[in-house]
Design a protein around this motif. Structure first.
Motif, PDB file in Angstrom:
ATOM      1  N   GLY A  11      20.458 -28.162  24.865  1.00 46.18           N
ATOM      2  CA  GLY A  11      21.816 -28.354  25.379  1.00 46.18           C
ATOM      3  C   GLY A  11      22.215 -27.272  26.364  1.00 46.18           C
ATOM      4  N   ASP A  40      16.495 -33.122  32.491  1.00 44.60           N
ATOM      5  CA  ASP A  40      16.235 -33.285  33.922  1.00 44.60           C
ATOM      6  C   ASP A  40      16.326 -31.945  34.657  1.00 44.60           C
ATOM      7  N   ASP A  59      13.327 -33.768  25.483  1.00 46.66           N
ATOM      8  CA  ASP A  59      14.357 -34.672  24.980  1.00 46.66           C
ATOM      9  C   ASP A  59      14.338 -34.547  23.464  1.00 46.66           C
ATOM     10  N   TRP A  83      28.503 -36.898  20.174  1.00 47.96           N
ATOM     11  CA  TRP A  83      29.423 -37.723  20.967  1.00 47.96           C
ATOM     12  C   TRP A  83      28.711 -38.488  22.079  1.00 47.96           C
ATOM     13  N   HIS A 140      30.363 -36.826  11.994  1.00 46.31           N
ATOM     14  CA  HIS A 140      29.768 -35.806  12.880  1.00 46.31           C
ATOM     15  C   HIS A 140      29.670 -34.442  12.205  1.00 46.31           C
ATOM     16  N   LYS A 144      25.217 -33.194  10.128  1.00 40.33           N
ATOM     17  CA  LYS A 144      24.751 -31.839  10.491  1.00 40.33           C
ATOM     18  C   LYS A 144      24.513 -31.023   9.223  1.00 40.33           C
ATOM     19  N   PHE A 165      36.283 -26.211  16.051  1.00 40.72           N
ATOM     20  CA  PHE A 165      36.947 -27.044  17.072  1.00 40.72           C
ATOM     21  C   PHE A 165      37.009 -26.297  18.415  1.00 40.72           C
ATOM     22  N   ASN A 169      38.432 -29.173  24.001  1.00 35.39           N
ATOM     23  CA  ASN A 169      38.839 -30.555  23.717  1.00 35.39           C
ATOM     24  C   ASN A 169      40.164 -30.889  24.398  1.00 35.39           C
TER      25      ASN A 169
HETATM   26  N1  LIG Z   1      33.960 -30.676  20.591  1.00 42.52           N
HETATM   27  C1  LIG Z   1      34.127 -29.907  19.527  1.00 42.52           C
HETATM   28  O1  LIG Z   1      35.227 -29.448  19.209  1.00 42.52           O
HETATM   29  C2  LIG Z   1      32.938 -29.558  18.675  1.00 42.52           C
HETATM   30  C3  LIG Z   1      33.107 -28.577  17.712  1.00 42.52           C
HETATM   31  C4  LIG Z   1      32.021 -28.239  16.913  1.00 42.52           C
HETATM   32  C5  LIG Z   1      30.810 -28.884  17.088  1.00 42.52           C
HETATM   33  N2  LIG Z   1      30.691 -29.843  18.045  1.00 42.52           N
HETATM   34  C6  LIG Z   1      29.391 -30.504  18.196  1.00 42.52           C
HETATM   35  O2  LIG Z   1      28.779 -30.047  19.371  1.00 42.52           O
HETATM   36  C7  LIG Z   1      27.722 -30.940  19.671  1.00 42.52           C
HETATM   37  C8  LIG Z   1      27.564 -31.063  21.163  1.00 42.52           C
HETATM   38  O3  LIG Z   1      27.312 -29.832  21.749  1.00 42.52           O
HETATM   39  P1  LIG Z   1      27.887 -29.468  23.172  1.00 42.52           P
HETATM   40  O4  LIG Z   1      29.372 -29.647  23.143  1.00 42.52           O
HETATM   41  O5  LIG Z   1      27.321 -28.174  23.556  1.00 42.52           O
HETATM   42  O6  LIG Z   1      27.288 -30.651  24.038  1.00 42.52           O
HETATM   43  P2  LIG Z   1      27.577 -30.984  25.566  1.00 42.52           P
HETATM   44  O7  LIG Z   1      28.406 -29.957  26.230  1.00 42.52           O
HETATM   45  O8  LIG Z   1      27.999 -32.407  25.593  1.00 42.52           O
HETATM   46  O9  LIG Z   1      26.142 -30.806  26.192  1.00 42.52           O
HETATM   47  C9  LIG Z   1      25.159 -31.639  25.924  1.00 42.52           C
HETATM   48  C10 LIG Z   1      23.966 -31.213  26.772  1.00 42.52           C
HETATM   49  O10 LIG Z   1      22.836 -31.553  26.004  1.00 42.52           O
HETATM   50  C11 LIG Z   1      21.907 -32.230  26.743  1.00 42.52           C
HETATM   51  N3  LIG Z   1      21.430 -33.432  26.054  1.00 42.52           N
HETATM   52  C12 LIG Z   1      22.121 -34.561  25.761  1.00 42.52           C
HETATM   53  N4  LIG Z   1      21.315 -35.453  25.173  1.00 42.52           N
HETATM   54  C13 LIG Z   1      20.088 -34.864  25.101  1.00 42.52           C
HETATM   55  C14 LIG Z   1      18.826 -35.271  24.612  1.00 42.52           C
HETATM   56  N5  LIG Z   1      18.635 -36.502  24.101  1.00 42.52           N
HETATM   57  N6  LIG Z   1      17.796 -34.401  24.684  1.00 42.52           N
HETATM   58  C15 LIG Z   1      17.940 -33.185  25.233  1.00 42.52           C
HETATM   59  N7  LIG Z   1      19.121 -32.736  25.708  1.00 42.52           N
HETATM   60  C16 LIG Z   1      20.162 -33.586  25.663  1.00 42.52           C
HETATM   61  C17 LIG Z   1      22.539 -32.574  28.070  1.00 42.52           C
HETATM   62  O11 LIG Z   1      21.804 -31.877  29.030  1.00 42.52           O
HETATM   63  P3  LIG Z   1      20.853 -32.586  30.109  1.00 42.52           P
HETATM   64  O12 LIG Z   1      21.634 -33.745  30.661  1.00 42.52           O
HETATM   65  O13 LIG Z   1      20.649 -31.470  31.090  1.00 42.52           O
HETATM   66  O14 LIG Z   1      19.616 -32.985  29.392  1.00 42.52           O
HETATM   67  C18 LIG Z   1      23.955 -31.999  28.017  1.00 42.52           C
HETATM   68  O15 LIG Z   1      24.265 -31.123  29.071  1.00 42.52           O
HETATM   69  C19 LIG Z   1      28.089 -32.285  19.022  1.00 42.52           C
HETATM   70  O16 LIG Z   1      27.119 -32.637  18.082  1.00 42.52           O
HETATM   71  C20 LIG Z   1      29.441 -32.008  18.372  1.00 42.52           C
HETATM   72  O17 LIG Z   1      29.594 -32.679  17.144  1.00 42.52           O
HETATM   73  C21 LIG Z   1      31.718 -30.177  18.870  1.00 42.52           C
END
Ligand SMILES: NC(=O)c1ccc[n+]([C@@H]2O[C@H](COP(=O)([O-])OP(=O)(O)OC[C@H]3O[C@@H](n4cnc5c(N)ncnc54)[C@H](OP(=O)(O)O)[C@@H]3O)[C@@H](O)[C@H]2O)c1
Length: 318
Positions: A11, A40, A59, A83, A140, A144, A165, A169
């Motif tokens: 990520g 990518d 991936d 998400w 979600h 985990k 959180f 958001n």
């Molecule tokens: N939003 C919240 O408040 C919150 C709080 C706590 C935990 N979370 C958790 O955080 C997690 C998401 O983390 P984040 O926010 O850091 O994600 P993010 O900002 O959406 O980043 C996801 C990155 O992961 C890569 N990715 C997506 N699918 C992939 C795959 N199949 N294989 C390899 N890389 C992949 C993508 O990069 P590329 O396109 O460059 O491959 C993308 O840039 C979720 O599971 C969520 O439940 C969220």
């Protein structure tokens, strides 16, 4: 100088992993090097990292690609992307692949970005909130937490990082203040007088880097982090100052929130009900001073707002 310890970061072009890469690059004498994993390497986001980090392709659905991406590294930051697919089963599968790949690569320290399995607090038989997808309360979170044992069972030296959180958001998830039909602004959460443990997304990665720096003493441990614990009322007051106009806190019931109908509303309604009803435990483990020890630059909500407040869209009425 001793060879740097390579941290392979999943990520890396996203919020959590991006924070890990930036923290490593910001500390060139820290003894660590970043290997940014992306699907990518030619994307703009990946290229932006290539100036300081090694960029490799993998991936999370492809175990062999993870093994290649982890090979020769000292550690890895592992995160799933709920998400992107809304599937807890996919998270469990991906975590299993990460754990097996980490073991195969002989990694010495893995951070698994996890959350509580809320079913340990609220069994499925408890009908205070609906069971979702047949076997989850907060999908979600639960998958985990359930996946933690995959790392332990595989014999991977792991630190379990319980995140919080993201205040982002408010920017990207439509959770910020919205203008009502009467023109006034309000912030809506189903959290009553409960505090929400929140954090700047960037600070998750920086705290994870702090964990890698501590190293062995944190292997096998759960580390829970937050930047601040604030009620909806307190966040609304901070928004009022930033936006220069009153923002009211609109405390709705978890049932009402679950019924909002946007994708993930039920999951998030259950999540906020869980964090509110178990506030003492949830905020209690996310100790602010302990987080600050890992990451002295930890931001408060007001500091985050000073930097990001103008990026928070204010939704129009309707
Ligand atoms: N939003 C919240 O408040 C919150 C709080 C706590 C935990 N979370 C958790 O955080 C997690 C998401 O983390 P984040 O926010 O850091 O994600 P993010 O900002 O959406 O980043 C996801 C990155 O992961 C890569 N990715 C997506 N699918 C992939 C795959 N199949 N294989 C390899 N890389 C992949 C993508 O990069 P590329 O396109 O460059 O491959 C993308 O840039 C979720 O599971 C969520 O439940 C969220």
């Amino acid at each position: 100088m001793a060879e740097k310890k390579v941290i392979a970061v999943l990520g890396a072009t996203g919020a959590q992993g991006g924070g890990v890469v930036r923290a490593i690059l910001a500390d060139p004498d820290g003894g660590f090097a970043a290997r940014a994993i992306t699907r990518d390497p030619s994307s703009e986001a990946a290229q932006a990292l290539a100036a300081g980090a090694e960029v490799v392709a993998a991936d999370v659905d492809d175990e062999a690609s993870l093994e290649r991406a982890f090979a020769g590294a000292y550690g890895a930051f592992c995160v799933t992307f709920f998400w992107a697919h809304f599937s807890p089963e996919a998270e469990l599968e991906q975590a299993g692949k990460m754990a097996r790949a980490a073991k195969a690569a002989g990694l010495e320290h893995v951070i698994w970005s996890t959350l509580e399995d809320t079913r340990e607090f609220i069994p499925l038989s408890d009908d205070r909130m609906p069971t979702l997808g047949g076997r989850y309360k907060v999908p979600h979170y639960d998958a985990k937490g359930e996946a933690n044992h995959l790392f332990t069972d595989a014999g991977v030296p792991t630190t379990f990082l319980q995140t919080a959180f993201y205040w982002e958001n408010f920017i990207y998830f439509g959770m910020g203040p919205a203008r009502g039909e009467d023109g006034s602004l309000s912030l809506t959460f189903p959290t009553g007088t409960g505090r929400i443990a929140g954090i700047a997304a960037q600070d998750i990665g920086a705290s994870a880097y702090g964990i890698f720096k501590v190293g062995a003493p944190l292997i096998g441990k759960t580390v829970s982090i937050a930047g601040e614990h604030l009620t909806g009322e307190q966040m609304a007051a901070a928004f009022s100052e930033t936006l220069g106009e009153p923002v009211a806190f609109n405390a709705v019931t978890p049932d009402a929130y679950r019924g909002f109908g946007f994708p993930g509303a039920e999951d998030l309604g259950n999540m906020f009900q869980f964090t509110t009803e178990f506030e003492e435990q949830y905020c209690g483990v996310r100790d602010l001073e302990e987080t600050r020890k890992l990451h002295p630059g930890l931001q408060t909500f007001r500091q985050w707002l000073e930097e990001n407040g103008t990026r928070v869209p204010v939704a129009p009425a309707g």
